[in-house]
Scaffold this motif. Structure first.
Motif, short mmCIF file in Angstrom:
data_model
loop_
_atom_site.label_atom_id
_atom_site.label_comp_id
_atom_site.label_asym_id
_atom_site.label_seq_id
_atom_site.Cartn_x
_atom_site.Cartn_y
_atom_site.Cartn_z
N ILE A 274 0.74 -1.24 0.04
CA ILE A 274 -0.04 0.10 0.08
C ILE A 274 0.77 1.30 0.06
O ILE A 274 1.63 1.42 0.97
CB ILE A 274 -0.82 0.00 1.36
N GLN A 275 0.97 2.14 -1.12
CA GLN A 275 1.92 2.93 -1.30
C GLN A 275 2.20 4.02 -0.09
O GLN A 275 3.06 4.35 0.10
CB GLN A 275 1.72 3.79 -2.64
N ALA A 289 6.22 -2.15 5.92
CA ALA A 289 5.24 -1.67 4.85
C ALA A 289 3.61 -2.18 5.28
O ALA A 289 3.79 -3.14 6.15
CB ALA A 289 5.73 -2.20 3.63
N ASP A 290 2.76 -1.78 4.77
CA ASP A 290 1.53 -2.24 4.88
C ASP A 290 0.85 -3.19 3.69
O ASP A 290 1.41 -2.65 2.51
CB ASP A 290 0.58 -1.04 5.09
N VAL A 291 0.34 -4.38 3.98
CA VAL A 291 -0.27 -4.96 2.71
C VAL A 291 -1.83 -5.34 3.21
O VAL A 291 -2.23 -5.19 4.21
CB VAL A 291 0.40 -6.14 2.53
N PHE A 292 -2.47 -5.64 2.33
CA PHE A 292 -4.05 -6.21 2.48
C PHE A 292 -3.95 -7.75 2.64
O PHE A 292 -3.61 -8.43 1.48
CB PHE A 292 -4.96 -5.61 1.65
N ASP A 326 -1.21 -17.55 3.58
CA ASP A 326 -1.94 -16.22 3.63
C ASP A 326 -2.06 -15.93 1.99
O ASP A 326 -1.07 -16.09 1.32
CB ASP A 326 -1.07 -15.08 4.27
N ARG A 327 -3.25 -15.07 1.79
CA ARG A 327 -3.34 -14.54 0.43
C ARG A 327 -3.10 -13.14 0.64
O ARG A 327 -4.05 -12.38 1.32
CB ARG A 327 -4.63 -14.89 -0.14
N VAL A 328 -2.46 -12.38 -0.36
CA VAL A 328 -2.02 -10.97 0.12
C VAL A 328 -2.54 -10.34 -1.33
O VAL A 328 -2.20 -10.97 -2.35
CB VAL A 328 -0.63 -10.64 0.35
N ALA A 329 -3.34 -9.45 -1.07
CA ALA A 329 -3.83 -8.64 -2.28
C ALA A 329 -2.66 -8.18 -3.25
O ALA A 329 -1.51 -7.62 -2.52
CB ALA A 329 -4.61 -7.36 -2.01
N SER A 330 -2.68 -8.21 -4.66
CA SER A 330 -1.45 -8.05 -5.46
C SER A 330 -1.63 -7.16 -6.51
O SER A 330 -0.72 -6.95 -7.18
CB SER A 330 -1.09 -9.51 -5.99
N ALA A 331 -3.10 -6.63 -6.76
CA ALA A 331 -3.14 -5.64 -7.74
C ALA A 331 -4.41 -4.75 -7.33
O ALA A 331 -5.16 -5.27 -6.40
CB ALA A 331 -3.72 -6.60 -8.71
N GLY A 332 -4.16 -3.43 -7.59
CA GLY A 332 -5.12 -2.58 -7.33
C GLY A 332 -5.42 -2.40 -5.90
O GLY A 332 -6.46 -1.74 -5.50
N VAL A 333 -4.23 -2.50 -5.19
CA VAL A 333 -4.40 -2.22 -3.73
C VAL A 333 -4.68 -0.83 -3.29
O VAL A 333 -5.22 -0.57 -2.08
CB VAL A 333 -3.07 -2.63 -3.04
N PHE A 335 -6.89 0.98 -4.60
CA PHE A 335 -8.48 1.16 -4.38
C PHE A 335 -9.23 0.42 -3.09
O PHE A 335 -10.32 0.30 -3.19
CB PHE A 335 -9.10 0.61 -5.77
N LEU A 336 -8.26 -0.41 -2.32
CA LEU A 336 -9.00 -1.01 -1.14
C LEU A 336 -8.83 -0.42 0.07
O LEU A 336 -7.99 0.36 0.11
CB LEU A 336 -8.35 -2.41 -1.18
N ARG A 337 -9.81 -0.69 0.84
CA ARG A 337 -9.75 -0.07 2.39
C ARG A 337 -9.91 -1.48 3.11
O ARG A 337 -10.70 -2.15 3.11
CB ARG A 337 -10.87 0.88 2.31
N ASP A 338 -9.60 -0.99 4.44
CA ASP A 338 -9.56 -2.06 5.51
C ASP A 338 -10.99 -2.59 5.90
O ASP A 338 -11.55 -1.59 6.03
CB ASP A 338 -8.80 -1.42 6.95
#
Length: 348
Positions: A274-275, A289-292, A326-333, A335-338
């Motif tokens: 997450i940039q 860093a933060d990831v979803f 674990d599955r980590v969001a890898s595209a369009g992050v 546009f996501l929110r917690d």
């Protein structure tokens, strides 16, 4: 109706990266050639002229089978001569015994001196020794005839034929080499890094070049401690099983599974970060860093902080905060929110 649409947006499809353990082993492959584990050189215990030699390299022979023979004619003549020698020595010995008996009788009656009788005794002893020698020569001549036929000491395969038909050979001249068809090995060279991770007993596999579907179990049986070329060390793999198809000289490939030092951390695509306030992905140094992460039970994404060791081969190396599976969001992050509801798409 418009309010309802804005309150209930369409569920976003989520592309994820499955977190997996890094590979714990690597397979090394080495070209080689099948060799017999032990070669037996066969020779005659008697010299002479060979008869026709019809052996072929690669020929299978069974225990007791005649492999080569020496022309018996000369040996039979030797036996005949030795038999004549025994008859002649026997006659001389019997004559000496008769003469001794007469001299003993004459000595008793005082007709001859003791020295004359003792000379007859010495002659009898000498004739007996000559007779024993003649019998020994006959035994040797008969043994030579027995040894003029070379038979296979075990079921085997002819590896080399070292003589030609009708050649005259001496005792001990190598005639052929034979190997057992159920004991093969394959030699190859490996670098120090590979050899240092092998031990005698390490499992290996041998694959035939001409029949790659045929895979045989093997075990490392010898490790060279000295390089035979620049940083190249000799290694021997002995096959643990065999097959009638196997022959010496076949091209094979030896493969060994070697453990690799497990790399710390999990690899993630750079697109998973997450940039906002993220680490600088170009610096090969640690950071946070933060990831979803996708939550299967609620079909939502959860924001998670992870510790990153750096970047390698365009991947992020995560050392804390994730587990295998674990599955980590890898595209369009961006546009996501917690806590957002998502629908899982196939792995990226």
């Amino acid at each position: 109706g418009e309010e309802q649409v804005s309150a209930d947006p369409p569920i976003r499809g989520l592309k994820t990266h499955l977190v997996e353990n890094t590979e714990q082993s690597t397979v090394r492959r080495f070209p080689s050639v099948l060799e017999p584990k032990s070669l037996n050189a066969l020779s005659f215990e008697v010299g002479g002229k060979l008869t026709e030699v019809s052996l072929q390299v690669g020929q299978t022979v069974t225990q007791g089978e005649v492999l080569a023979s020496i022309d018996p004619e000369a040996l039979e003549i030797q036996i005949a001569n030795a038999e004549a020698g025994v008859r002649s020595a026997d006659a001389a010995y019997q004559n000496a015994l008769d003469a001794l008996k007469r001299q003993e009788e004459l000595f008793q009656s005082g007709t001859v001196t003791r020295s004359t009788m003792e000379a007859a005794q010495t002659d009898a002893v000498t004739r007996k020794a000559q007779f024993d020698q003649a019998e020994a020569s006959l035994d040797t001549a008969r043994e030579n005839l027995d040894n003029s036929v070379l038979t296979a000491p075990f079921d085997g395969i002819v590896n080399s034929v070292d003589v030609q038909s009708f050649a005259t050979i001496a005792v001990g001249t190598p005639i052929l080499t034979l190997y057992s068809p159920d004991e093969f090995e394959a030699d190859f060279s490996a670098n120090f890094e590979t050899v240092s991770r092998l031990v005698v007993g390490t499992q290996a596999e041998v694959r035939l070049a001409d029949r790659p579907e045929m895979v045989l179990d093997a075990v490392i049986s010898e490790l060279g401690s000295r390089a035979d070329a620049v940083s190249s060390f000799p290694v021997v793999a002995t096959l643990s099983e065999t097959d009638p198809v196997l022959k010496a000289g076949m091209s094979v490939e030896v493969s060994i599974e070697l453990p690799v030092a497990a790399e710390p951390g999990f690899k993630l695509p750079l697109t998973a970060i997450i940039q906002e306030g993220s680490i600088d992905a170009n610096e090969n140094q640690g950071g946070v860093a933060d990831v979803f992460v996708f939550d299967e039970t609620s079909s939502t994404v959860q924001r998670r902080e992870v510790r990153v060791a750096g970047v390698r081969e365009n991947s992020l190396i995560v050392v804390e905060g994730l587990a295998a599976g674990d599955r980590v969001a890898s595209a369009g992050v961006s546009f996501l929110r917690d806590g957002q509801q998502v629908k899982l798409l196939s792995d990226s």
